[in-house]
Write a protein that holds these residues in place. Structure first.
Motif, PDB file in Angstrom:
ATOM      1  N   ARG A   1     -24.955   8.009 -19.914  1.00  9.93           N
ATOM      2  CA  ARG A   1     -23.715   7.240 -19.810  1.00  9.93           C
ATOM      3  C   ARG A   1     -23.934   5.971 -18.989  1.00  9.93           C
ATOM      4  O   ARG A   1     -23.544   4.880 -19.395  1.00  9.93           O
ATOM      5  CB  ARG A   1     -22.620   8.107 -19.168  1.00  9.93           C
ATOM      6  CG  ARG A   1     -21.298   7.390 -18.978  1.00  9.93           C
ATOM      7  CD  ARG A   1     -20.279   8.239 -18.235  1.00  9.93           C
ATOM      8  NE  ARG A   1     -19.888   9.433 -18.978  1.00  9.93           N
ATOM      9  CZ  ARG A   1     -18.836  10.180 -18.668  1.00  9.93           C
ATOM     10  NH1 ARG A   1     -18.082   9.880 -17.615  1.00  9.93           N
ATOM     11  NH2 ARG A   1     -18.540  11.242 -19.388  1.00  9.93           N
ATOM     12  N   GLU A   2     -24.574   6.132 -17.834  1.00  8.94           N
ATOM     13  CA  GLU A   2     -24.822   4.972 -16.980  1.00  8.94           C
ATOM     14  C   GLU A   2     -25.755   3.987 -17.663  1.00  8.94           C
ATOM     15  O   GLU A   2     -25.569   2.768 -17.577  1.00  8.94           O
ATOM     16  CB  GLU A   2     -25.426   5.446 -15.647  1.00  8.94           C
ATOM     17  CG  GLU A   2     -25.359   4.414 -14.531  1.00  8.94           C
ATOM     18  CD  GLU A   2     -26.540   3.477 -14.476  1.00  8.94           C
ATOM     19  OE1 GLU A   2     -26.443   2.413 -13.830  1.00  8.94           O
ATOM     20  OE2 GLU A   2     -27.589   3.808 -15.078  1.00  8.94           O
ATOM     21  N   ASN A   3     -26.747   4.507 -18.376  1.00  5.39           N
ATOM     22  CA  ASN A   3     -27.689   3.638 -19.080  1.00  5.39           C
ATOM     23  C   ASN A   3     -26.991   2.826 -20.155  1.00  5.39           C
ATOM     24  O   ASN A   3     -27.223   1.616 -20.296  1.00  5.39           O
ATOM     25  CB  ASN A   3     -28.813   4.483 -19.691  1.00  5.39           C
ATOM     26  CG  ASN A   3     -29.812   3.655 -20.459  1.00  5.39           C
ATOM     27  OD1 ASN A   3     -29.613   3.368 -21.637  1.00  5.39           O
ATOM     28  ND2 ASN A   3     -30.888   3.264 -19.801  1.00  5.39           N
ATOM     29  N   PHE A   4     -26.121   3.469 -20.925  1.00  2.45           N
ATOM     30  CA  PHE A   4     -25.413   2.762 -21.991  1.00  2.45           C
ATOM     31  C   PHE A   4     -24.526   1.656 -21.436  1.00  2.45           C
ATOM     32  O   PHE A   4     -24.544   0.522 -21.929  1.00  2.45           O
ATOM     33  CB  PHE A   4     -24.565   3.745 -22.802  1.00  2.45           C
ATOM     34  CG  PHE A   4     -23.624   3.075 -23.765  1.00  2.45           C
ATOM     35  CD1 PHE A   4     -24.093   2.398 -24.880  1.00  2.45           C
ATOM     36  CD2 PHE A   4     -22.249   3.111 -23.551  1.00  2.45           C
ATOM     37  CE1 PHE A   4     -23.228   1.763 -25.766  1.00  2.45           C
ATOM     38  CE2 PHE A   4     -21.370   2.486 -24.425  1.00  2.45           C
ATOM     39  CZ  PHE A   4     -21.860   1.815 -25.535  1.00  2.45           C
ATOM     40  N   VAL A   5     -23.761   1.967 -20.399  1.00  5.83           N
ATOM     41  CA  VAL A   5     -22.844   0.958 -19.855  1.00  5.83           C
ATOM     42  C   VAL A   5     -23.622  -0.181 -19.208  1.00  5.83           C
ATOM     43  O   VAL A   5     -23.224  -1.347 -19.299  1.00  5.83           O
ATOM     44  CB  VAL A   5     -21.849   1.602 -18.869  1.00  5.83           C
ATOM     45  CG1 VAL A   5     -20.937   0.539 -18.255  1.00  5.83           C
ATOM     46  CG2 VAL A   5     -20.999   2.660 -19.573  1.00  5.83           C
ATOM     47  N   THR A   6     -24.741   0.137 -18.588  1.00  2.00           N
ATOM     48  CA  THR A   6     -25.594  -0.917 -18.025  1.00  2.00           C
ATOM     49  C   THR A   6     -26.073  -1.863 -19.123  1.00  2.00           C
ATOM     50  O   THR A   6     -26.022  -3.100 -18.982  1.00  2.00           O
ATOM     51  CB  THR A   6     -26.807  -0.303 -17.302  1.00  2.00           C
ATOM     52  OG1 THR A   6     -26.358   0.435 -16.174  1.00  2.00           O
ATOM     53  CG2 THR A   6     -27.778  -1.387 -16.836  1.00  2.00           C
ATOM     54  N   ARG A   7     -26.527  -1.304 -20.237  1.00  2.00           N
ATOM     55  CA  ARG A   7     -27.002  -2.146 -21.341  1.00  2.00           C
ATOM     56  C   ARG A   7     -25.864  -2.947 -21.952  1.00  2.00           C
ATOM     57  O   ARG A   7     -26.036  -4.111 -22.346  1.00  2.00           O
ATOM     58  CB  ARG A   7     -27.673  -1.277 -22.407  1.00  2.00           C
ATOM     59  CG  ARG A   7     -29.017  -0.722 -21.966  1.00  2.00           C
ATOM     60  CD  ARG A   7     -29.712   0.035 -23.059  1.00  2.00           C
ATOM     61  NE  ARG A   7     -29.083   1.305 -23.369  1.00  2.00           N
ATOM     62  CZ  ARG A   7     -28.739   1.710 -24.583  1.00  2.00           C
ATOM     63  NH1 ARG A   7     -28.958   0.927 -25.631  1.00  2.00           N
ATOM     64  NH2 ARG A   7     -28.178   2.882 -24.772  1.00  2.00           N
ATOM     65  N   LEU A   8     -24.688  -2.344 -22.023  1.00  2.00           N
ATOM     66  CA  LEU A   8     -23.514  -3.031 -22.568  1.00  2.00           C
ATOM     67  C   LEU A   8     -23.200  -4.281 -21.732  1.00  2.00           C
ATOM     68  O   LEU A   8     -22.999  -5.381 -22.278  1.00  2.00           O
ATOM     69  CB  LEU A   8     -22.345  -2.045 -22.546  1.00  2.00           C
ATOM     70  CG  LEU A   8     -21.002  -2.375 -23.181  1.00  2.00           C
ATOM     71  CD1 LEU A   8     -20.240  -1.069 -23.407  1.00  2.00           C
ATOM     72  CD2 LEU A   8     -20.166  -3.280 -22.299  1.00  2.00           C
ATOM     73  N   TYR A   9     -23.150  -4.104 -20.414  1.00  2.00           N
ATOM     74  CA  TYR A   9     -22.846  -5.237 -19.534  1.00  2.00           C
ATOM     75  C   TYR A   9     -23.976  -6.262 -19.530  1.00  2.00           C
ATOM     76  O   TYR A   9     -23.734  -7.465 -19.387  1.00  2.00           O
ATOM     77  CB  TYR A   9     -22.547  -4.748 -18.113  1.00  2.00           C
ATOM     78  CG  TYR A   9     -21.086  -4.400 -17.929  1.00  2.00           C
ATOM     79  CD1 TYR A   9     -20.191  -5.344 -17.419  1.00  2.00           C
ATOM     80  CD2 TYR A   9     -20.600  -3.156 -18.291  1.00  2.00           C
ATOM     81  CE1 TYR A   9     -18.848  -5.040 -17.277  1.00  2.00           C
ATOM     82  CE2 TYR A   9     -19.258  -2.841 -18.152  1.00  2.00           C
ATOM     83  CZ  TYR A   9     -18.378  -3.791 -17.637  1.00  2.00           C
ATOM     84  OH  TYR A   9     -17.043  -3.494 -17.511  1.00  2.00           O
ATOM     85  N   THR A  10     -25.207  -5.800 -19.688  1.00  2.00           N
ATOM     86  CA  THR A  10     -26.341  -6.724 -19.748  1.00  2.00           C
ATOM     87  C   THR A  10     -26.243  -7.621 -20.980  1.00  2.00           C
ATOM     88  O   THR A  10     -26.427  -8.844 -20.890  1.00  2.00           O
ATOM     89  CB  THR A  10     -27.666  -5.949 -19.771  1.00  2.00           C
ATOM     90  OG1 THR A  10     -27.798  -5.203 -18.559  1.00  2.00           O
ATOM     91  CG2 THR A  10     -28.847  -6.898 -19.918  1.00  2.00           C
ATOM     92  N   LEU A  11     -25.967  -7.028 -22.135  1.00  2.00           N
ATOM     93  CA  LEU A  11     -25.873  -7.833 -23.347  1.00  2.00           C
ATOM     94  C   LEU A  11     -24.709  -8.816 -23.248  1.00  2.00           C
ATOM     95  O   LEU A  11     -24.834  -9.974 -23.670  1.00  2.00           O
ATOM     96  CB  LEU A  11     -25.705  -6.944 -24.581  1.00  2.00           C
ATOM     97  CG  LEU A  11     -25.664  -7.705 -25.915  1.00  2.00           C
ATOM     98  CD1 LEU A  11     -26.947  -8.513 -26.122  1.00  2.00           C
ATOM     99  CD2 LEU A  11     -25.446  -6.755 -27.084  1.00  2.00           C
ATOM    100  N   HIS A  12     -23.590  -8.374 -22.683  1.00  2.00           N
ATOM    101  CA  HIS A  12     -22.463  -9.301 -22.523  1.00  2.00           C
ATOM    102  C   HIS A  12     -22.848 -10.462 -21.607  1.00  2.00           C
ATOM    103  O   HIS A  12     -22.481 -11.620 -21.872  1.00  2.00           O
ATOM    104  CB  HIS A  12     -21.247  -8.568 -21.953  1.00  2.00           C
ATOM    105  CG  HIS A  12     -20.052  -9.462 -21.783  1.00  2.00           C
ATOM    106  ND1 HIS A  12     -19.259  -9.852 -22.839  1.00  2.00           N
ATOM    107  CD2 HIS A  12     -19.531 -10.054 -20.681  1.00  2.00           C
ATOM    108  CE1 HIS A  12     -18.291 -10.647 -22.403  1.00  2.00           C
ATOM    109  NE2 HIS A  12     -18.438 -10.787 -21.098  1.00  2.00           N
ATOM    110  N   ASP A  13     -23.580 -10.181 -20.556  1.00  2.00           N
ATOM    111  CA  ASP A  13     -24.051 -11.224 -19.644  1.00  2.00           C
ATOM    112  C   ASP A  13     -24.919 -12.227 -20.403  1.00  2.00           C
ATOM    113  O   ASP A  13     -24.799 -13.452 -20.227  1.00  2.00           O
ATOM    114  CB  ASP A  13     -24.838 -10.570 -18.513  1.00  2.00           C
ATOM    115  CG  ASP A  13     -25.077 -11.501 -17.335  1.00  2.00           C
ATOM    116  OD1 ASP A  13     -24.506 -12.604 -17.310  1.00  2.00           O
ATOM    117  OD2 ASP A  13     -25.837 -11.109 -16.426  1.00  2.00           O
TER     118      ASP A  13
END
Length: 317
Positions: free
Chosen positions: A159-171
């Motif tokens: 879960r933490e990995n997915f949300v981290t990647r989500l915010y990274t791509l948005h950045d």
């Protein structure tokens, strides 16, 4: 078309996970994490490919069937919906340039990411080795897009990995929206140093070498950079990797902290490494010292705040 808006993080999601009654039996598979927690920070784009191709609800269930000609999707009444699902997936992929992530329904013959049952053409037996036909098209067309299944989001590390990647791509999408330049790419990489180190030290070093020379075809270098970065972040950050980063960050305060404070920070990191404390404990202490002893380089590090703290994603890892 769902165009990118830097003010909003858009995330695709299987409609049934939002509580929409679109499943074959007229029900849903509402995801509490998505609807009650993540929805506070992102805008979900719900899609049900089976409804979209006109199957309606309730409807005959779909199976993936494997044979010599490959895998097909067929309803319980014998209707072949293989190309309809694939075509819809290819079409929607062209509409999703503004998405920063996608949550898919596990085990679904249309939306499952992995381990979907594929039945033998003979009618005897099955294996959990398939991928939903719609999901396969989305993932193939949009390789940068972080995708995860609802069931796997019950695992705190995934879960933490997915949300981290989500915010990274948005950045990254925000960076492209402002305009990519070599200096901005270098600054972006600098901010992600410790997050990358936690996930894969060699991956961080490889990306550093990539941005070290942007004199030739910087646009191509940028495309290569984000692809490798997103691939690196798919690797789960281990307790060992986090501990290494925490000890690096600890070093920035060795001159400011007194003996008691140094011992407290070292002890907290040790307790995290031993599994006694969650990651949030040493992170919180480091943030506290960063407030007392400001350091501009550390303040910009994404590692310390990769996603909203209100999601409580570092409580269980």
């Amino acid at each position: 078309m769902y165009k990118f808006d830097p003010r909003v993080i858009k995330v695709g999601i299987s409609g049934c996970l939002m509580g929409q009654k679109v499943r074959f039996d007229g029900g849903h598979k509402r995801s509490n994490f998505c609807t009650d927690e993540l929805a506070k920070f992102v805008e979900f784009v719900p899609v049900c490919p089976e409804m979209a191709i006109g199957l309606g609800t309730p409807r005959p269930s779909i199976r993936l069937i494997g044979g010599e000609g490959g895998v097909i999707a067929q309803t319980a009444k014998g209707q072949d919906v293989t190309e309809a699902l694939r075509d819809y997936g290819r079409h929607m992929a062209t509409q999703f340039e503004g998405l920063s992530g996608y949550v898919l329904c596990a085990k679904s013959p249309s939306c499952g990411m992995e381990r979907v049952r594929v039945y033998h053409e003979s009618g005897k037996g099955n294996e959990k080795e398939g991928v939903g036909l719609y999901a396969a098209e989305i993932m193939q067309a949009l390789p940068l897009l972080p995708c995860e299944e609802d069931g796997r989001l019950n695992d705190p590390i995934l879960r933490e990995n997915f949300v981290t990647r989500l915010y990274t791509l948005h950045d990254w999408q925000c960076l492209l929206h402002r305009g990519m330049t070599p200096s901005r790419l270098i600054a972006f990489h600098s901010r992600y140093k410790y997050l990358l180190m936690a996930h894969h030290r060699d991956g961080y070093q490889e990306l550093g070498r990539l941005v070290a020379d942007l004199s030739s075809d910087p646009e191509q270098r940028a495309q290569e950079y984000i692809y490798r970065l997103m691939q690196t972040l798919t690797r789960r950050a281990s307790r060992k990797g986090h501990t290494n980063v925490l000890q690096h960050l600890q070093g920035y305060f060795k001159r400011q902290l007194n003996a008691r404070q140094r011992q407290e920070l070292a002890g907290t990191i040790h307790q995290y490494r031993e599994g006694i404390l969650p990651l949030l404990a040493p992170i919180t202490l480091l943030r506290h010292y960063l407030e007392e002893y400001p350091n501009d380089y550390l303040r910009q590090q994404v590692y310390l705040n990769p996603h909203p703290e209100a999601l409580r994603l570092r409580y269980g890892i």
